[in-house]
Design an enzyme around this catalytic site. Structure first.
Site, mmCIF file in Angstrom:
data_model
loop_
_atom_site.group_PDB
_atom_site.id
_atom_site.type_symbol
_atom_site.label_atom_id
_atom_site.label_comp_id
_atom_site.label_asym_id
_atom_site.label_seq_id
_atom_site.Cartn_x
_atom_site.Cartn_y
_atom_site.Cartn_z
ATOM 1 C CG ASP A 92 22.337 49.042 38.412
ATOM 2 O OD1 ASP A 92 21.277 49.288 37.842
ATOM 3 O OD2 ASP A 92 22.413 48.767 39.621
ATOM 4 C CB SER A 93 19.312 51.342 34.662
ATOM 5 O OG SER A 93 18.537 51.023 35.803
ATOM 6 C CG ASP A 271 25.857 42.850 40.508
ATOM 7 O OD1 ASP A 271 25.966 43.864 41.226
ATOM 8 O OD2 ASP A 271 24.751 42.404 40.153
ATOM 9 C CG HIS A 340 41.550 36.373 49.740
ATOM 10 N ND1 HIS A 340 42.033 35.156 49.292
ATOM 11 C CD2 HIS A 340 40.452 36.089 50.501
ATOM 12 C CE1 HIS A 340 41.275 34.187 49.768
ATOM 13 N NE2 HIS A 340 40.309 34.729 50.505
#
Length: 376
Positions: A92-93, A271, A340
């Site tokens: 990410d920037s 994400d 998990h």
């Protein structure tokens, strides 16, 4: 980088494909665990690869730039060598982190001037600087430097912010195209569509990003507080414009239901910090629904955390044992719950991929959204 579209679902806009990078292939749709500072919290790289079956992870430019710093990363040979992860990485920037530092930053045409959250020191991120930093970090996929407008914001602010993001994008592209990677492998740059929740701005931004003809594209500025239906509406508007033969990445999203709905709208990559952050607070995502492991009802439930998830921790440890660790504030509870939850997220997108290839994603999705959203 090369993207091949393998299957499309007849009942939705869902797609299955393969994204080829210098560090391996990524089967889409895919969820990418967030390793902000070069580490997915509480998870070893071996567990990421073998138990969770992650195909790509994230690093964050802002955090890695501040710590350990560019000198250390360059000496190490880039982030892959530094953290021992030999599969793809996306960075990410830092635009979102700068956005979240609203009281510690100033935006100008040149870039963002901000103070470190660590020691208060002053720094400047320009589009060119951010490209240079991501070259040094050495991720396979790097993000353009953008401004993420807050929600809610008025139309005039959203338009001004989008136009600034577009000008910054042109500078990112120029810098990226006139420099080379440092470690002997190809990197690729994804632009980011902005425009807040205004249809005409989102359309304009998606068209501008499409005209840049990069290898993949991202959708930013969503999942920042707007209603879920609004997020889906903006996502669909944008995916209908972005090229069908290139991967689409919806940044920072989200819940299992968010991901399933967005896959149906044609998104390929996701994400979110939710699986690990919520794990540390005792929330477990399972194939049957959501568990608060602190609840008394799990005190003597000796069944596996989730027998349907093919990871060591999900089938080896019982709910009762994990509840005991959580209530006792044992560090192991964060490790088990994080592994998990990430295993569940990767299982979910693998299931989605199978259903897309079988041509039954739309009906399966409707059942799964209800199932994964219910509280147990």
């Amino acid at each position: 980088m090369n993207f091949t579209l393998e299957s499309t679902d007849p009942g939705s806009k869902a797609r299955a494909g393969v994204l080829k990078t210098a560090h391996g292939d990524i089967q889409t749709p895919i969820f990418m665990p967030v390793g902000t500072a070069g580490s997915v919290k509480a998870v070893h790289q071996r567990e990421l690869a073998e138990d969770i079956k992650a195909q790509i992870i994230l690093g964050n430019t802002y955090h890695l730039y501040l710590r350990p710093g560019l000198d250390v990363l360059e000496k190490a040979g880039g982030l892959h060598k530094f953290n021992g992860w030999d599969r793809p990485i996306l960075t990410d920037s830092g635009g979102y982190q700068v956005f979240s530092l609203a009281n510690k930053r100033k935006l100008t045409e040149e870039g963002a001037i901000f103070k470190s959250h660590i020691d208060g020191s002053k720094h400047v991120f320009s589009p060119e600087r951010v490209m240079d930093i991501q070259r040094i970090i050495g991720a396979d996929i790097i993000m353009a430097f953008d401004e993420c407008p807050p929600y809610p914001c008025d139309y005039a602010y959203a338009r001004k912010s989008m136009e600034l993001t577009h000008r910054w994008l042109q500078r990112c592209i120029e810098r990226f195209d006139t420099t080379e990677g440092k470690y002997g492998f190809d990197q690729t740059l994804f632009p980011i569509v902005q425009g807040s929740v205004f249809k005409d701005l989102r359309k304009q931004s998606a068209e501008f990003v499409t005209s840049c003809e990069r290898d993949g594209n991202a959708i930013g500025g969503l999942s920042v507080g707007e209603p879920a239906e609004m997020m889906y509406e903006m996502t669909e508007l944008v995916t209908d414009i972005l090229p069908k033969d290139k991967p689409r990445y919806l940044m920072g999203v989200g819940t299992p239901a968010n991901i399933l709905e967005a896959i149906a709208l044609g998104v390929d990559m996701f994400d979110c910090v939710m699986p690990t952050r919520n794990a540390r607070n005792g929330m477990l995502f399972t194939s049957e629904g959501i568990i608060n492991i602190r609840n008394e009802k799990w005190k003597d439930d000796f069944s596996p955390i989730d027998p349907h998830i093919n990871s060591y921790v999900s089938t080896f440890y019982s709910k009762a044992y994990l509840r005991h660790l959580t209530i006792s504030k044992e560090i192991l509870s964060s490790q088990i719950a994080s592994i998990h939850n990430l295993s569940f997220y990767l299982w979910l997108v693998r299931q989605a991929r199978e259903k897309i290839k079988a041509g039954v994603y739309a009906s399966w999705k409707n059942q799964m959204v209800d199932k994964v959203s219910r509280r147990l």
